[in-house]
Design an enzyme around this catalytic site. Structure first.
Site, mmCIF file in Angstrom:
data_model
loop_
_atom_site.group_PDB
_atom_site.id
_atom_site.type_symbol
_atom_site.label_atom_id
_atom_site.label_comp_id
_atom_site.label_asym_id
_atom_site.label_seq_id
_atom_site.Cartn_x
_atom_site.Cartn_y
_atom_site.Cartn_z
ATOM 1 C CG ASP A 28 -1.965 -1.142 1.302
ATOM 2 O OD1 ASP A 28 -2.491 -1.408 0.155
ATOM 3 O OD2 ASP A 28 -2.471 -1.605 2.273
ATOM 4 C CE1 TYR A 68 4.136 -6.675 3.584
ATOM 5 C CE2 TYR A 68 3.472 -9.146 3.922
ATOM 6 C CZ TYR A 68 3.529 -7.907 3.034
ATOM 7 O OH TYR A 68 2.912 -7.621 1.892
#
Length: 264
Positions: free
Chosen positions: A51, A109
């Site tokens: 994003d 992540y």
């Protein structure tokens, strides 16, 4: 010829990975540079679309070209054309059946929180500043409740378009290094905003607003509105993507910056 690239980027000034009309994207910058190197239009496929404001140290993409180029053209050559906040980490010829997204077996992540009463002046694009003291021990205790295969409806974005919320988290940990709190998470795949929503919940546990077992209760509720607010984008990094050994995709240091590589 199909080629895989490792891509690192600071997402602060981009409207996400994916190419979009009238906004700046990481994909657009990489495709533009590749098209110049190959002397024909190039479309890339990525392992995971990040994003706006999210960073990557371990993004993987693939593309096809008939241009006769040495791999150095796709590393050193690309890095001379790309803006300074995007860099190629490796280039590797791959089999025609390799797919950056669909061949991936797991993504990893890291979320970096600068946990200090006062904001810093450096690295502020790459961390989320949080001024209240977080109890990383309680946050780590909570991690156990999310490891495994579950329905993560409570942790997906309201407008997430995935067909199912079933995902398998293989690893989730919270560690502190001085003023930095690092959340490290690996799963077979992630829902939209899943990492940032889990992070928001862990931060509330770190503030003693909730008990660690609350994460298990959220799993059972399957209701996004009962969970915490979504954590900011700035501290999030896609650091690694796993593929079957047959594809021989290189591994690079996870990062970001000072964080050590930890096998999980």
């Amino acid at each position: 010829m199909r080629v895989a690239l490792g891509v690192e980027y600071n997402g602060a000034r981009y409207s996400g990975w994916q190419r979009q009309s009238h906004v700046n994207s990481v994909q657009q910058e990489v495709e533009t540079a590749l098209s110049r190197i190959c002397n024909h239009p190039v479309a890339i496929v990525c392992a995971g679309r990040t994003d706006a404001g999210v960073h990557g140290t371990g993004q993987v993409v693939h593309f096809d070209t008939d241009a006769p180029r040495d791999m150095v053209a796709f590393t050193l050559g690309m890095n001379t054309l790309l803006p300074k906040d995007i860099a190629i980490r490796f280039a590797q010829p791959v089999a025609d059946d390799f797919h950056a997204r669909f061949s991936a077996t797991a993504r990893r992540y890291r979320y970096v929180i600068y946990n200090n009463p006062l904001r810093g002046a450096v690295l502020n694009e790459g961390v989320t500043h949080f001024h209240h003291t977080l109890d990383e021990t309680k946050m780590q205790e909570a991690c156990q409740y999310l490891i495994g295969k579950y329905d993560f409806t409570s942790f997906r974005a309201i407008h997430c378009q995935a067909n199912t919320a079933i995902r398998t988290i293989q690893h989730l940990s919270v560690q502190r290094q001085g003023s930095y709190v690092i959340i490290d998470i690996k799963a077979n795949a992630f829902l939209h905003h899943m990492v940032r929503n889990i992070t928001g919940c862990l931060m509330d546990i770190g503030l003693h607003k909730q008990q660690p077992v609350w994460l298990k209760e959220l799993l059972d509720l399957k209701e996004r509105a009962k969970a915490s607010a979504t954590a900011k984008a700035a501290g999030l990094y896609l650091v690694d993507v796993d593929y079957p050994e047959q594809f021989n995709i290189p591994k690079t240091p996870l990062g970001p910056l000072f964080l050590p590589d930890i096998s999980i």
